[in-house]
Each structure stands twice: as structure tokens, then as C-alpha cells.
Design a protein around this motif. Structure first.
Motif, short mmCIF file in Angstrom:
data_model
loop_
_atom_site.label_atom_id
_atom_site.label_comp_id
_atom_site.label_asym_id
_atom_site.label_seq_id
_atom_site.Cartn_x
_atom_site.Cartn_y
_atom_site.Cartn_z
N TYR A 159 67.06 52.23 39.02
CA TYR A 159 66.98 52.10 40.45
C TYR A 159 65.74 52.48 40.39
O TYR A 159 64.85 53.43 39.23
CB TYR A 159 67.90 52.87 40.91
CG TYR A 159 69.48 52.01 41.76
CD1 TYR A 159 69.31 51.43 42.77
CD2 TYR A 159 70.15 52.65 40.72
CE1 TYR A 159 70.43 51.16 42.89
CE2 TYR A 159 71.67 52.08 40.94
CZ TYR A 159 71.13 51.29 42.09
OH TYR A 159 72.11 50.32 42.45
N TYR B 200 62.69 55.40 42.51
CA TYR B 200 62.57 56.32 43.12
C TYR B 200 60.83 56.54 44.19
O TYR B 200 60.37 56.51 43.06
CB TYR B 200 63.20 57.57 43.05
CG TYR B 200 64.37 57.57 41.96
CD1 TYR B 200 65.46 58.28 43.25
CD2 TYR B 200 65.06 57.17 40.74
CE1 TYR B 200 67.33 57.31 42.78
CE2 TYR B 200 65.86 56.82 40.57
CZ TYR B 200 67.11 57.08 41.62
OH TYR B 200 68.77 56.91 40.71
N ASP B 201 61.29 56.90 44.68
CA ASP B 201 59.74 57.36 45.69
C ASP B 201 59.26 58.88 45.07
O ASP B 201 57.90 58.81 45.11
CB ASP B 201 59.89 57.54 47.17
CG ASP B 201 60.80 58.86 47.54
OD1 ASP B 201 61.13 59.16 46.77
OD2 ASP B 201 61.21 58.82 48.75
N ASN C 64 63.93 61.99 41.90
CA ASN C 64 65.38 63.02 42.46
C ASN C 64 65.53 62.48 44.06
O ASN C 64 65.89 63.13 44.92
CB ASN C 64 65.51 64.94 42.45
CG ASN C 64 66.13 64.97 41.07
OD1 ASN C 64 66.89 64.30 40.51
ND2 ASN C 64 65.49 66.03 40.65
N THR D 60 64.22 59.56 47.57
CA THR D 60 65.22 58.41 47.63
C THR D 60 65.33 57.29 46.59
O THR D 60 63.58 56.89 46.73
CB THR D 60 65.08 58.15 49.42
OG1 THR D 60 64.04 57.86 49.25
CG2 THR D 60 65.27 59.60 50.09
N ILE D 61 65.98 56.39 47.02
CA ILE D 61 66.28 55.28 46.49
C ILE D 61 65.19 54.34 47.25
O ILE D 61 65.55 53.86 48.04
CB ILE D 61 67.46 54.71 45.74
CG1 ILE D 61 67.94 55.76 45.15
CG2 ILE D 61 67.54 52.97 45.40
CD1 ILE D 61 69.33 55.25 44.58
N LYS D 62 64.45 53.10 46.71
CA LYS D 62 63.74 52.34 46.95
C LYS D 62 63.62 51.26 46.62
O LYS D 62 63.70 50.35 47.09
CB LYS D 62 61.81 52.70 46.97
CG LYS D 62 61.35 54.49 47.55
CD LYS D 62 61.71 54.27 49.09
CE LYS D 62 61.17 54.94 49.23
NZ LYS D 62 61.60 55.40 50.96
N TRP E 59 61.61 61.45 34.25
CA TRP E 59 61.27 61.12 34.51
C TRP E 59 59.83 59.95 34.72
O TRP E 59 59.23 60.81 34.22
CB TRP E 59 61.31 61.66 36.57
CG TRP E 59 62.48 62.16 36.70
CD1 TRP E 59 63.16 63.10 36.36
CD2 TRP E 59 63.47 61.24 37.75
NE1 TRP E 59 64.57 62.98 37.15
CE2 TRP E 59 64.39 61.99 38.39
CE3 TRP E 59 63.23 60.02 38.40
CZ2 TRP E 59 65.13 61.29 38.85
CZ3 TRP E 59 63.69 59.35 39.06
CH2 TRP E 59 65.35 60.21 39.41
N TYR F 122 56.39 53.57 41.95
CA TYR F 122 57.27 54.73 42.18
C TYR F 122 57.93 55.20 40.18
O TYR F 122 57.25 55.24 40.06
CB TYR F 122 58.13 53.56 42.73
CG TYR F 122 58.50 53.71 43.47
CD1 TYR F 122 58.65 54.27 45.43
CD2 TYR F 122 57.79 52.14 44.22
CE1 TYR F 122 58.49 54.16 46.44
CE2 TYR F 122 57.30 52.12 45.75
CZ TYR F 122 57.37 52.82 46.52
OH TYR F 122 56.80 52.47 47.85
#
Length: 133
Positions: free
Chosen positions: A83, A85-86, A89, A91-93, A116, A126
Motif C-alpha cells: 500500500y 500513503y499520502d 501513517n 491515508t491509503i491512496k 517510511w 507517495y
């Protein structure tokens, strides 16, 4: 069928008239002497040089030499669906299939169970989480 033929004929006539109208004019020079009339027709000569192009214009390159990174990007091989993320921790994009991807080299944030990493995706930059598992 008749309509197709008539439309084709009209288009053909229109194109031929446009070609005639776009043709270069012919220059005629008449010279008269005592008893003889001479008519000379000249056709203008079109010169094409290597620097002139009718169809293409020279444009500046999209990537300039000073923009090429000298430090190679860190590549990450994903072995499973991951996955993105933006933000860390966030939101999943979306999700990335197993593949080799480029990182942005701008920053990574190390946490206790992984890190990360900012990567390039088809919709922009991302973050993905690279765990120790």
C-alpha cells in the motif's frame, strides 16, 4: 451509397480547388521587339535549408543537463502487494504490485519496526512502509 459517392466527389473537388488556390503564381514576362513577340514564363525556385523546417520547430529539451541527477536513485524491489500513503501513517491512496520502484531520495523516516520511504508512483510522490518482516 449515393450519399457516400456524392460526399467523396465533393471532398475531392474541394481538395483539388484548395490545391490550385495554394499553388504559387506563375510570373509572365513579355518582351516586345520590332517585329517579334517573345513570352517567357518563369517558375520561382524554392530553396530548403537544413535550418528551416516546414513541419517541425526546434524546441528546448524537456530535461536539461543540469537537472540530471548525478547520484543514482535507490531502487526498492517489492515482493508483495504494498500500500502507498499520502504521508507516513496517513491515508491509503492505492496499492503497488510486486515490482522494482524508484525512491525520491528526499527523505526516509525510520521507526522501530521498519521505515517510511517516499517513492514515485503513476499519480505522484507517495510513501510506502518497508517493514522488517
Amino acid at each position: 451509397m449515393k450519399k457516400i459517392l456524392s460526399v467523396t466527389a465533393v471532398l475531392g473537388l474541394t481538395l483539388s480547388m484548395a490545391a490550385i488556390a495554394a499553388a504559387d503564381p506563375v510570373e509572365t514576362v513579355e518582351t516586345t521587339q520590332s517585329t517579334t513577340t517573345t513570352t517567357t514564363t518563369t517558375t520561382p525556385v524554392v530553396e530548403v535549408s537544413a535550418t528551416t523546417s516546414t513541419y517541425f520547430e526546434f524546441k528546448e529539451p524537456t530535461i536539461k543537463a543540469e537537472e540530471i541527477p548525478l547520484i543514482p536513485m535507490k531502487l526498492i524491489q517489492l515482493t508483495k502487494k504494498t500500500y502507498f500513503y499520502d504521508m507516513p501513517n496517513g491515508t491509503i491512496k492505492g496499492v503497488l504490485a510486486p515490482q522494482i520502484i524508484d525512491t525520491t531520495r528526499t527523505s526516509t523516516q525510520v521507526v522501530a519496526d521498519g521505515e517510511w520511504v517516499e517513492v514515485y508512483t503513476w499519480i505522484g510522490k507517495y510513501w510506502i512502509f518497508m517493514g522488517d518482516n
